[in-house]
Scaffold this active site. Sequence first.
Site, PDB file in Angstrom:
ATOM      1  N   GLY A   1      29.466  47.983  44.263  1.00  0.00           N
ATOM      2  CA  GLY A   1      29.767  47.281  42.832  1.00  0.00           C
ATOM      3  C   GLY A   1      30.427  45.853  43.151  1.00  0.00           C
ATOM      4  O   GLY A   1      30.138  45.000  42.169  1.00  0.00           O
ATOM      5  N   HIS A   2      31.460  45.911  43.925  1.00  0.00           N
ATOM      6  CA  HIS A   2      32.281  44.596  44.167  1.00  0.00           C
ATOM      7  C   HIS A   2      31.459  43.663  44.577  1.00  0.00           C
ATOM      8  O   HIS A   2      31.565  42.403  44.435  1.00  0.00           O
ATOM      9  CB  HIS A   2      33.460  45.015  44.882  1.00  0.00           C
ATOM     10  CG  HIS A   2      34.561  45.759  44.221  1.00  0.00           C
ATOM     11  ND1 HIS A   2      34.842  47.313  44.888  1.00  0.00           N
ATOM     12  CD2 HIS A   2      35.598  45.713  43.241  1.00  0.00           C
ATOM     13  CE1 HIS A   2      35.819  47.473  44.353  1.00  0.00           C
ATOM     14  NE2 HIS A   2      36.128  46.629  43.135  1.00  0.00           N
TER      15      HIS A   2
ATOM     16  N   HIS B   1      33.455  48.268  47.211  1.00  0.00           N
ATOM     17  CA  HIS B   1      32.178  48.924  47.105  1.00  0.00           C
ATOM     18  C   HIS B   1      31.110  48.180  46.900  1.00  0.00           C
ATOM     19  O   HIS B   1      31.347  47.189  46.503  1.00  0.00           O
ATOM     20  CB  HIS B   1      32.193  50.346  46.459  1.00  0.00           C
ATOM     21  CG  HIS B   1      32.696  50.408  45.144  1.00  0.00           C
ATOM     22  ND1 HIS B   1      32.065  49.364  44.094  1.00  0.00           N
ATOM     23  CD2 HIS B   1      33.772  50.658  44.466  1.00  0.00           C
ATOM     24  CE1 HIS B   1      32.574  49.411  42.932  1.00  0.00           C
ATOM     25  NE2 HIS B   1      33.810  50.108  43.100  1.00  0.00           N
TER      26      HIS B   1
ATOM     27  N   ASN C   1      39.423  48.079  48.068  1.00  0.00           N
ATOM     28  CA  ASN C   1      38.660  49.107  48.509  1.00  0.00           C
ATOM     29  C   ASN C   1      37.079  48.870  48.034  1.00  0.00           C
ATOM     30  O   ASN C   1      36.617  49.675  47.072  1.00  0.00           O
ATOM     31  CB  ASN C   1      39.122  50.696  47.828  1.00  0.00           C
ATOM     32  CG  ASN C   1      38.645  51.911  48.343  1.00  0.00           C
ATOM     33  OD1 ASN C   1      38.173  52.611  47.525  1.00  0.00           O
ATOM     34  ND2 ASN C   1      38.473  51.924  49.558  1.00  0.00           N
TER      35      ASN C   1
END
Length: 284
Positions: free
Chosen positions: A36-37, A34, A32
């Site tokens: 940030g990843h 976003h 999942n």
Amino acid sequence: MLTVRDVSELRSRVESWRGQNQRIVFVPTMGNLHAGHLALVRHARTLGDRVIVSIFVNPTQFAPGEDYDSYPRTPQDDAQALAAEQVDLVFAPDVDSVYPDGVKAAGAYPVPPVGHGLEDEFRPGFFAGVVSVVKRLFELVQPDWAVFGQKDYQQLAVIRAMISDLGLPIELASVATVREADGLALSSRNQYLSAEERAHAPLLYRTLCELAERLRQGDVDYAALEQEAMHKLASVDFVPDYVSIRQAESLLPVTPGERNCVVLAAARLGRARLIDNVIVSDNT
Ligand code: PAF
């Protein structure tokens, strides 16, 4: 980009890259993905030759009643985002491959002391699950580097301690928290917020920044600062688990004169549990 589910295929890819003296950088995730990843992945790219991202929603770090079953799983969107970042390999194993002896057998490695208190007090068993899965993923991927986000500050400290205690030949890199324009730290769980809760959510970061500023100005009444921040959060429907000022490395309680601190908080807002932190050091 290769997507690999099978442990033996992962091993043979890793061996072949290692045979060519290529440096492997690993970004563990629960998917999942976003921004940030993706910041972790971009940083990973700068550290070595091959980037491996794992996507595995780890059952052992969820307590009964937590959101393991409903945790957002978006494999197709994740694959698209990682391919666009030129990731070399996505490792997406099933539970049996990660825990061949069963999830009950997980947890043989004790959580280092830095993982006691804070998150551990409110999510008992969480770090036992995190160290089980990360240790196993490290064994499988055998990375030169591993990249984690600073948002999960205590998790980062636990992994650092585990690498050091076990003498693993892995360099640890951390990446600053990516935030929405209003300051809310990106998290897969932000999607649990209603529109009204989402409007209140940035108060968590704002409150930590205000507290950090008071520390910079020399306020050393730590207990009062923590209480004040908890009250502020509670006034707009947060149910705070903790706001805590700690030594930045050991996460031990802070004493006056400490130059490197971190202010950590966790609070529930509706169905979501948000965590965040602000570092207060000589350089900030
Ligand atoms: O931070 C996370 O997403 C998880 O705790 C991790 C490190 C991938 C282990 O499951």
